[in-house]
Design an enzyme around this catalytic site. Sequence first.
Site, PDB file in Angstrom:
ATOM      1  N   TYR A 215       0.151   8.951   6.765  1.00 10.10           N
ATOM      2  CA  TYR A 215      -0.796   8.253   7.165  1.00 10.10           C
ATOM      3  C   TYR A 215       0.862   6.658   6.245  1.00 10.10           C
ATOM      4  O   TYR A 215       1.149   7.387   5.782  1.00 10.10           O
ATOM      5  CB  TYR A 215      -2.172   7.501   6.950  1.00 10.10           C
ATOM      6  CG  TYR A 215      -2.176   8.377   5.478  1.00 10.10           C
ATOM      7  CD1 TYR A 215      -1.374   8.219   3.770  1.00 10.10           C
ATOM      8  CD2 TYR A 215      -3.510   8.258   5.099  1.00 10.10           C
ATOM      9  CE1 TYR A 215      -2.173   8.765   3.066  1.00 10.10           C
ATOM     10  CE2 TYR A 215      -4.284   8.800   4.669  1.00 10.10           C
ATOM     11  CZ  TYR A 215      -3.153   9.004   3.472  1.00 10.10           C
ATOM     12  OH  TYR A 215      -4.012   8.967   1.958  1.00 10.10           O
ATOM     13  N   GLU A 216       0.140   5.172   6.311  1.00  9.07           N
ATOM     14  CA  GLU A 216       0.831   3.989   5.934  1.00  9.07           C
ATOM     15  C   GLU A 216       1.955   3.990   6.848  1.00  9.07           C
ATOM     16  O   GLU A 216       2.906   3.761   5.783  1.00  9.07           O
ATOM     17  CB  GLU A 216       0.879   4.466   4.339  1.00  9.07           C
ATOM     18  CG  GLU A 216      -0.690   4.030   4.120  1.00  9.07           C
ATOM     19  CD  GLU A 216      -1.460   2.533   4.260  1.00  9.07           C
ATOM     20  OE1 GLU A 216      -0.819   1.402   4.084  1.00  9.07           O
ATOM     21  OE2 GLU A 216      -2.319   2.948   4.857  1.00  9.07           O
ATOM     22  N   GLY A 217       2.245   5.067   7.968  1.00 11.62           N
ATOM     23  CA  GLY A 217       3.873   4.969   8.467  1.00 11.62           C
ATOM     24  C   GLY A 217       3.999   5.835   8.474  1.00 11.62           C
ATOM     25  O   GLY A 217       4.516   6.238   6.578  1.00 11.62           O
TER      26      GLY A 217
ATOM     27  N   SER B 285       0.995  -1.069  -0.038  1.00  9.18           N
ATOM     28  CA  SER B 285      -0.122  -0.129   0.025  1.00  9.18           C
ATOM     29  C   SER B 285       0.795   0.896   0.276  1.00  9.18           C
ATOM     30  O   SER B 285       0.718   2.015  -0.507  1.00  9.18           O
ATOM     31  CB  SER B 285      -1.071   0.124   0.881  1.00  9.18           C
ATOM     32  OG  SER B 285       0.525   0.285   2.936  1.00  9.18           O
TER      33      SER B 285
END
Length: 240
Positions: free
Chosen positions: A217-219, A96
């Site tokens: 987001y997503e890290g 992702s």
Amino acid sequence: EYVLNGTKQWITNGGDAEIYTVIAITDKSKGPRGASAFVIEKGTPGFTFGKKENKLGIRSSSTRELIFDNCRIPKDNLIGKQGMGFIAAMKTLDKSRVGVGAQGVGVAQGAFDAATSFAKTRIQFGAPVISFQAIQHMLADMATHIEAARALVYAAAKFIDTGAKDVSKESAMAKLFATDVAMKVTVDAVQVMGGSGYMKEYPVEKMMRDAKILQIYEGTNQIQRNVIGQALIKETANKK
């Protein structure tokens, strides 16, 4: 069956989606290996949502807290094996994060296009501002960074498509670089457009606000640097 209790904050499409993948601790003694993944449907008793968050950007998507209060789910809702939730989450992020990088490229390209179009038509001192070297240099840097980000995202996506076992480093690099580019380019687009760029009549102020979440987001991008650094350590060790 399993009984879930707890909360999870900052869930995109929270309350709107019908199906949720939830990572929950099923064995505290095993640390990350004690996390398991479940499919939970909206409307399951004990599963509710918090308020819709009032966000800086990406305001067209809902963000809510997920709340589990003695939420009972059948064993059939377990994804894979018990204790494999953390691994499933990490493998999902490996895929992702490239998508988030692609978002960064798109936002940056949109801001660049808007700024370039404006610079061609905005007249100052009897000439379009794009004729001024200071503006040309900003646009040149923006265009170069966008193309570099696009190439890195495409390369990472292509690498994932090869079926390679470990794509963490490449995915993290694409996400890190492209989203940092998105933030810089959108800020510079506002600057190129001056006061107009700060106004809601033009799209770049929204793009600037939307770009910020891509670094989070997503890290976070600090986490991406950790992932890349750890991968480099492994690669160096393997070369000895």
